[in-house]
Design a protein around this motif. Structure first.
Motif, short mmCIF file in Angstrom:
data_model
loop_
_atom_site.label_atom_id
_atom_site.label_comp_id
_atom_site.label_asym_id
_atom_site.label_seq_id
_atom_site.Cartn_x
_atom_site.Cartn_y
_atom_site.Cartn_z
N ILE A 194 24.81 14.62 -22.18
CA ILE A 194 25.48 13.18 -21.81
C ILE A 194 26.96 13.45 -21.92
N SER A 227 21.66 6.09 -21.71
CA SER A 227 21.42 7.35 -22.16
C SER A 227 21.71 7.55 -23.74
N LEU A 236 19.25 8.78 -26.70
CA LEU A 236 19.53 9.88 -27.52
C LEU A 236 19.17 9.33 -28.68
N GLY A 258 27.24 14.29 -30.94
CA GLY A 258 25.97 14.67 -31.11
C GLY A 258 25.44 15.39 -32.16
N GLY A 264 20.61 16.87 -31.55
CA GLY A 264 21.69 16.06 -31.11
C GLY A 264 22.88 16.79 -30.52
N GLY A 273 21.65 17.19 -26.86
CA GLY A 273 21.69 15.88 -26.01
C GLY A 273 23.15 15.39 -25.79
#
Length: 70
Positions: free
Chosen positions: A43, A7, A11, A58, A36, A39
């Motif tokens: 995550i 993952s 990303l 992110g 970011g 995502g």
């Protein structure tokens, strides 16, 4: 463990590929930061880090990646 690594790698690839879509450094930074953050939140929520912390990490990585890509 493999799922977390996969993952994160996916990303990173997506941020790098999509953050170069803008015309200026600012637009690439904003776009990369938004991608970011989204995502990272997803995550972070799945891995137990937390959506907020994942979004911050992110978003920061995405914004920097967006600014440094040409």
């Amino acid at each position: 463990m493999f799922r977390k690594l996969t993952s994160g790698l996916m990303l990173a690839v997506a941020i790098t590929a999509l953050s170069g879509c803008g015309d200026t450094y600012l637009s690439r930074g904003v776009t990369g930061g938004a991608i970011g953050a989204g995502g990272g939140a997803a995550i972070g929520a799945v891995t137990g880090v937390g959506a907020g912390k994942g979004a911050l990490i992110g978003g920061g990585v995405g914004a920097v990646t967006g600014v440094v890509t040409k």
